[in-house]
Design a protein around this motif. Sequence first.
Motif, PDB file in Angstrom:
ATOM      1  N   PRO A 124       0.834  -1.216   0.000  1.00 18.91           N
ATOM      2  CA  PRO A 124       0.000   0.000   0.000  1.00 18.91           C
ATOM      3  C   PRO A 124       0.863   1.258   0.000  1.00 18.91           C
ATOM      4  CG  PRO A 124       0.019  -1.026   2.164  1.00 18.91           C
ATOM      5  CD  PRO A 124       0.754  -1.952   1.251  1.00 18.91           C
ATOM      6  N   ALA A 125       0.246   2.364  -0.450  1.00 20.93           N
ATOM      7  CA  ALA A 125       1.013   3.608  -0.596  1.00 20.93           C
ATOM      8  C   ALA A 125       0.972   4.470   0.661  1.00 20.93           C
ATOM      9  CB  ALA A 125       0.469   4.395  -1.784  1.00 20.93           C
ATOM     10  N   THR A 126      -0.039   4.278   1.514  1.00 21.34           N
ATOM     11  CA  THR A 126      -0.146   5.130   2.704  1.00 21.34           C
ATOM     12  C   THR A 126      -0.400   4.257   3.941  1.00 21.34           C
ATOM     13  OG1 THR A 126      -2.548   5.352   2.566  1.00 21.34           O
ATOM     14  CG2 THR A 126      -1.229   6.961   1.328  1.00 21.34           C
ATOM     15  N   ALA A 127      -0.144   4.861   5.115  1.00 21.47           N
ATOM     16  CA  ALA A 127      -0.347   4.110   6.362  1.00 21.47           C
ATOM     17  C   ALA A 127      -1.829   3.774   6.587  1.00 21.47           C
ATOM     18  CB  ALA A 127       0.229   4.894   7.537  1.00 21.47           C
ATOM     19  N   PRO A 128      -2.769   4.734   6.382  1.00 24.24           N
ATOM     20  CA  PRO A 128      -4.179   4.368   6.557  1.00 24.24           C
ATOM     21  C   PRO A 128      -4.595   3.226   5.620  1.00 24.24           C
ATOM     22  CG  PRO A 128      -3.949   6.750   6.508  1.00 24.24           C
ATOM     23  CD  PRO A 128      -2.611   6.187   6.149  1.00 24.24           C
ATOM     24  N   GLU A 129      -4.054   3.264   4.388  1.00 19.34           N
ATOM     25  CA  GLU A 129      -4.368   2.187   3.443  1.00 19.34           C
ATOM     26  C   GLU A 129      -3.811   0.851   3.969  1.00 19.34           C
ATOM     27  OE1 GLU A 129      -3.063   1.593  -1.008  1.00 19.34           O
ATOM     28  OE2 GLU A 129      -3.445   3.702  -0.623  1.00 19.34           O
ATOM     29  N   ALA A 130      -2.608   0.883   4.489  1.00 18.34           N
ATOM     30  CA  ALA A 130      -1.988  -0.342   5.024  1.00 18.34           C
ATOM     31  C   ALA A 130      -2.803  -0.872   6.208  1.00 18.34           C
ATOM     32  CB  ALA A 130      -0.553  -0.057   5.465  1.00 18.34           C
ATOM     33  N   ALA A 131      -3.239   0.065   7.079  1.00 19.47           N
ATOM     34  CA  ALA A 131      -4.025  -0.344   8.248  1.00 19.47           C
ATOM     35  C   ALA A 131      -5.353  -0.953   7.813  1.00 19.47           C
ATOM     36  CB  ALA A 131      -4.256   0.863   9.161  1.00 19.47           C
ATOM     37  N   ALA A 132      -5.971  -0.318   6.796  1.00 21.46           N
ATOM     38  CA  ALA A 132      -7.259  -0.835   6.295  1.00 21.46           C
ATOM     39  C   ALA A 132      -7.072  -2.234   5.711  1.00 21.46           C
ATOM     40  CB  ALA A 132      -7.826   0.118   5.246  1.00 21.46           C
ATOM     41  N   MET A 133      -5.972  -2.422   5.017  1.00 21.15           N
ATOM     42  CA  MET A 133      -5.680  -3.725   4.404  1.00 21.15           C
ATOM     43  C   MET A 133      -5.470  -4.788   5.488  1.00 21.15           C
ATOM     44  SD  MET A 133      -2.854  -3.790   1.479  1.00 21.15           S
ATOM     45  CE  MET A 133      -3.617  -2.913   0.170  1.00 21.15           C
ATOM     46  N   LEU A 134      -4.731  -4.404   6.530  1.00 23.26           N
ATOM     47  CA  LEU A 134      -4.488  -5.350   7.640  1.00 23.26           C
ATOM     48  C   LEU A 134      -5.810  -5.714   8.309  1.00 23.26           C
ATOM     49  CD1 LEU A 134      -1.251  -3.731   9.115  1.00 23.26           C
ATOM     50  CD2 LEU A 134      -1.421  -6.086   8.287  1.00 23.26           C
ATOM     51  N   ARG A 135      -6.671  -4.712   8.491  1.00 26.76           N
ATOM     52  CA  ARG A 135      -7.979  -4.957   9.126  1.00 26.76           C
ATOM     53  C   ARG A 135      -8.824  -5.865   8.234  1.00 26.76           C
ATOM     54  NH1 ARG A 135     -11.727  -1.841  12.647  1.00 26.76           N
ATOM     55  NH2 ARG A 135      -9.792  -1.212  13.643  1.00 26.76           N
ATOM     56  N   ALA A 136      -8.848  -5.547   6.921  1.00 32.57           N
ATOM     57  CA  ALA A 136      -9.694  -6.323   5.990  1.00 32.57           C
ATOM     58  C   ALA A 136      -9.251  -7.791   5.946  1.00 32.57           C
ATOM     59  CB  ALA A 136      -9.629  -5.712   4.598  1.00 32.57           C
ATOM     60  N   LEU A 137      -7.961  -8.000   6.126  1.00 33.09           N
ATOM     61  CA  LEU A 137      -7.446  -9.377   6.061  1.00 33.09           C
ATOM     62  C   LEU A 137      -7.465 -10.062   7.429  1.00 33.09           C
ATOM     63  CD1 LEU A 137      -4.547  -8.737   3.530  1.00 33.09           C
ATOM     64  CD2 LEU A 137      -6.569 -10.164   3.137  1.00 33.09           C
ATOM     65  N   GLY A 138      -7.983  -9.337   8.437  1.00 39.40           N
ATOM     66  CA  GLY A 138      -8.220  -9.983   9.733  1.00 39.40           C
ATOM     67  C   GLY A 138      -7.094  -9.867  10.740  1.00 39.40           C
ATOM     68  N   ALA A 139      -6.125  -8.937  10.510  1.00 35.57           N
ATOM     69  CA  ALA A 139      -4.996  -8.848  11.442  1.00 35.57           C
ATOM     70  C   ALA A 139      -5.447  -8.468  12.855  1.00 35.57           C
ATOM     71  CB  ALA A 139      -3.983  -7.828  10.937  1.00 35.57           C
ATOM     72  N   HIS A 140      -6.568  -7.702  12.953  1.00 39.43           N
ATOM     73  CA  HIS A 140      -7.026  -7.291  14.283  1.00 39.43           C
ATOM     74  C   HIS A 140      -7.590  -8.469  15.068  1.00 39.43           C
ATOM     75  CE1 HIS A 140     -10.457  -7.314  11.654  1.00 39.43           C
ATOM     76  NE2 HIS A 140     -11.300  -7.123  12.656  1.00 39.43           N
ATOM     77  N   GLU A 141      -7.924  -9.532  14.363  1.00 41.14           N
ATOM     78  CA  GLU A 141      -8.496 -10.703  15.059  1.00 41.14           C
ATOM     79  C   GLU A 141      -7.432 -11.744  15.359  1.00 41.14           C
ATOM     80  OE1 GLU A 141     -11.240 -11.841  12.116  1.00 41.14           O
ATOM     81  OE2 GLU A 141     -12.842 -10.549  12.876  1.00 41.14           O
ATOM     82  N   GLU A 142      -6.214 -11.546  14.799  1.00 42.55           N
ATOM     83  CA  GLU A 142      -5.188 -12.564  14.988  1.00 42.55           C
ATOM     84  C   GLU A 142      -4.896 -12.719  16.467  1.00 42.55           C
ATOM     85  OE1 GLU A 142      -4.389 -14.470  12.817  1.00 42.55           O
ATOM     86  OE2 GLU A 142      -3.998 -13.501  10.907  1.00 42.55           O
ATOM     87  N   ASP A 143      -4.979 -13.916  16.945  1.00 47.14           N
ATOM     88  CA  ASP A 143      -4.584 -14.202  18.307  1.00 47.14           C
ATOM     89  C   ASP A 143      -3.134 -14.674  18.233  1.00 47.14           C
ATOM     90  OD1 ASP A 143      -4.075 -15.177  20.760  1.00 47.14           O
ATOM     91  OD2 ASP A 143      -5.847 -16.478  20.868  1.00 47.14           O
ATOM     92  N   PRO A 144      -2.207 -13.928  18.877  1.00 49.26           N
ATOM     93  CA  PRO A 144      -0.809 -14.345  18.767  1.00 49.26           C
ATOM     94  C   PRO A 144      -0.590 -15.783  19.235  1.00 49.26           C
ATOM     95  CG  PRO A 144      -0.980 -12.214  19.823  1.00 49.26           C
ATOM     96  CD  PRO A 144      -2.381 -12.752  19.710  1.00 49.26           C
ATOM     97  N   ALA A 145      -1.549 -16.299  19.984  1.00 53.31           N
ATOM     98  CA  ALA A 145      -1.416 -17.690  20.423  1.00 53.31           C
ATOM     99  C   ALA A 145      -1.452 -18.642  19.238  1.00 53.31           C
ATOM    100  CB  ALA A 145      -2.535 -18.031  21.399  1.00 53.31           C
TER     101      ALA A 145
END
Length: 341
Positions: free
Chosen positions: A12-33
Amino acid sequence: MLRLPRFRMEIPATAPEAAAMLRALGAHEEDPATLGTPRLHVMAVAGGTDVYPNMKRRQFTPETLVSLRRALSAEIGVNGEARIGGGATLAAVAEHPGLRARYRALAMAAELVSTPQLRNMGTIGGNLCLDTRCNWYDESLFWRTAEGYCMKTHPSVVCRVATSSPRCLAVASADTVPALIALGAQARVVSEDGERLVPVADLYRDDGMRYLAIRGDEIVTAVLLPKADGWRSTYLKLRDRGSFDFPIVGLAAAVKWDGGRVADARVALTAVASRPILVEAAGAALAGTALEEDAVAAAAEACFKAARPMDNTSGTIAQRKRTVSVFAGRALRELRQGDPS
Ligand SMILES: Cc1cc2nc3c(=O)[nH]c(=O)nc-3n(C[C@H](O)[C@H](O)[C@H](O)COP(=O)(O)OP(=O)(O)OC[C@H]3O[C@@H](n4cnc5c(N)ncnc54)[C@H](O)[C@@H]3O)c2cc1C
């Protein structure tokens, strides 16, 4: 030769875009376990100096990497306060004249990270979010399979360091973090929810698996340092090889002088627990003193008590505990007023 597993790369070209991409792909739900299992879908990567070796060892195998290289600023500005873009390399931090002059502990810590090649690639954001380390984890897949894995990649397995431990004891090992804590830095964090400032001291949890207090879809876009007027700081590191190695003890000290007395002081440790430690009792022991020997000894004792190394890096527990108090003494003597260093 260890090879990378297959993965998809998004740039991605910008940080908000990168964050949105991480969210869309489920990074916020990743359990480090679930690191190391197929459930880890997506991760951010900056310089890749930790991510790629870990992927080669199959410590985690994300299907998608979101590269932050285009999205993050690498600019460093020192103008009263300091602002370091999350994409600034460790080499740039180590060499920046303004940081060397005013935030010496940080420049010293960056300069002591690994090798010139890795400092040219590795970023300050990546160093802040660096994975925890352990002799049972930082091994090839072949080695870990033969040993039957450990809790950090396989939550149903015990922690091999202390088999009765309810949590993973892998060690926080980033060099710049104690320096940033001692200097009172804050991290600017961006996600789809917006932007927030988090004191670097609050970015971590005392857990080798869930070591960050920010979510997987949050990106460190900058590090902010307060004015350094009156402050002097330093960083000391113990490692196996002087040429390059992760710390097995790292200690940063910062002292604010006011009329021959210490107005404020912070001492922070790395590599002696699952999270970096701000030793508040050391700061309290130094405030109002002129760093006389008894004050230095009290601060060193507080650091010794705070350090909780386990038997999962090089060096022995006793050696690393003792080093913490020796380093505290050396660092604070170096910061006495009038000392030419
Ligand atoms: C041989 C060797 C020796 C090393 N020695 C040391 C050492 O002595 N001291 C030390 O501190 N480190 C050491 N490292 C680790 C590493 O090189 C540095 O910590 C470096 O700063 C990591 O930065 P990076 O940009 O390469 O991070 P990456 O590898 O790209 O990422 C590391 C982690 O941070 C996350 N991340 C990266 N950037 C961001 C961001 N902006 N926001 C949110 N999350 C982010 C990634 O998702 C990943 O989890 C060593 C590595 C190697 C291979």
